[in-house]
Design an enzyme around this catalytic site. Sequence first.
Site, PDB file in Angstrom:
ATOM      1  N   LEU A  66     -19.850  55.112 -57.601  1.00 55.05           N
ATOM      2  CA  LEU A  66     -19.210  53.898 -57.140  1.00 55.05           C
ATOM      3  C   LEU A  66     -19.942  53.852 -55.600  1.00 55.05           C
ATOM      4  CD1 LEU A  66     -15.653  53.589 -58.428  1.00 55.05           C
ATOM      5  CD2 LEU A  66     -17.785  52.839 -59.583  1.00 55.05           C
ATOM      6  N   GLY A 111     -18.851  58.236 -60.611  1.00 54.94           N
ATOM      7  CA  GLY A 111     -19.096  56.962 -61.298  1.00 54.94           C
ATOM      8  C   GLY A 111     -20.585  56.981 -62.188  1.00 54.94           C
ATOM      9  N   ASN A 135     -16.837  64.325 -59.429  1.00 52.97           N
ATOM     10  CA  ASN A 135     -16.430  64.980 -57.932  1.00 52.97           C
ATOM     11  C   ASN A 135     -15.362  64.274 -57.112  1.00 52.97           C
ATOM     12  OD1 ASN A 135     -18.483  63.079 -57.812  1.00 52.97           O
ATOM     13  ND2 ASN A 135     -18.843  63.801 -55.619  1.00 52.97           N
ATOM     14  N   GLU A 136     -14.558  63.223 -57.498  1.00 51.02           N
ATOM     15  CA  GLU A 136     -13.860  62.707 -56.807  1.00 51.02           C
ATOM     16  C   GLU A 136     -12.827  63.617 -56.046  1.00 51.02           C
ATOM     17  OE1 GLU A 136     -14.491  61.797 -59.795  1.00 51.02           O
ATOM     18  OE2 GLU A 136     -14.841  59.609 -59.949  1.00 51.02           O
TER      19      GLU A 136
END
Length: 260
Positions: A66, A111, A135-136
């Site tokens: 994203l 994303g 990896n957020e």
Amino acid sequence: SNKKIQVDMNESSGVATMKFKSPPVNSLNLDFLTEFCISLEKLENDRACRGIIITSAIPKIFSSGLDITEMCGKSTEHYTEFWRAVQEMWLRLYSSNMVTLAVVNGSSPAGGCLIALSCDYRIMADNPKYTIGLNEAQLGIVAPFWFKDTFVNVVGQRVAERSLQLGSLYPAPEALKFGIVDELVPEEKLQEKATAVMAQWLALPDHARQITKSMMRKAVLDLLVAHREEDIKNFTSFVSKESIQKSLRMYMEMLKKKKS
Ligand code: CO8
């Protein structure tokens, strides 16, 4: 027009190729997501199209995930519109009746990884410099439940739980080991391999495969469909927090520093 996704349809095989070409890093902003959904819908409605290969035209990068700038310093209305587009992309891709094959020819965080995980099969370039994963957590943000569910459906509960908590980005060989991708292929052989894998999937009758796919994915899809507005509210209130804004700004600064 300045298209961000190049679509080529091979009429004789019934296979379309979607190539991301949104420099510098194929980040998923609102325009990209909108174009992705429109392209996917067109192919879905094209009786001649039975399979799609999703890949990148940008060297070394599949998709950077994203677009972080879409989540920084914007209005609630903007976050709402953006998140609806992210949901729409996933709902369409994950529920597609077509055979979907991700050809991961570069790094694929967050994303970008979700797009690959949403396909039926993943082949990745055999290059340890390319990493993939959700990896957020490393950004101080939390992968939504439907990212998590998609991940669990691919790698199982244990690998998903550990990887999500640590926000792990895996080099291609480790991604293969944990089942995040199905096969590694030398970069110059990706195209050839993709054609062969697609032919194998298309050798079966569509109806049986489609019903089976839907059976495997329905519960997870239904959950987002039932809680879509709630999920948008969660996202907008989460990203609107000053602490989250600060984490995202710091992460963007870190990306820029790493460069110089
Ligand atoms: N969004 C916006 N800009 C980005 C992004 C991104 N995701 N990734 C990179 N950029 C920018 C960089 O800041 C840089 O900008 P500039 O040229 O102005 O300095 C430019 O793109 C090029 O980036 P790099 O110099 O870093 O290029 P490299 O080739 O060295 O590296 C990578 C490419 C590996 C893709 C690297 O840029 C990277 O690691 N990017 C970050 C990827 C990332 O962590 N994405 C996570 C996004 S979050 C997400 O997808 C899911 C969120 C779910 C929502 C949770 C609820 C809040």
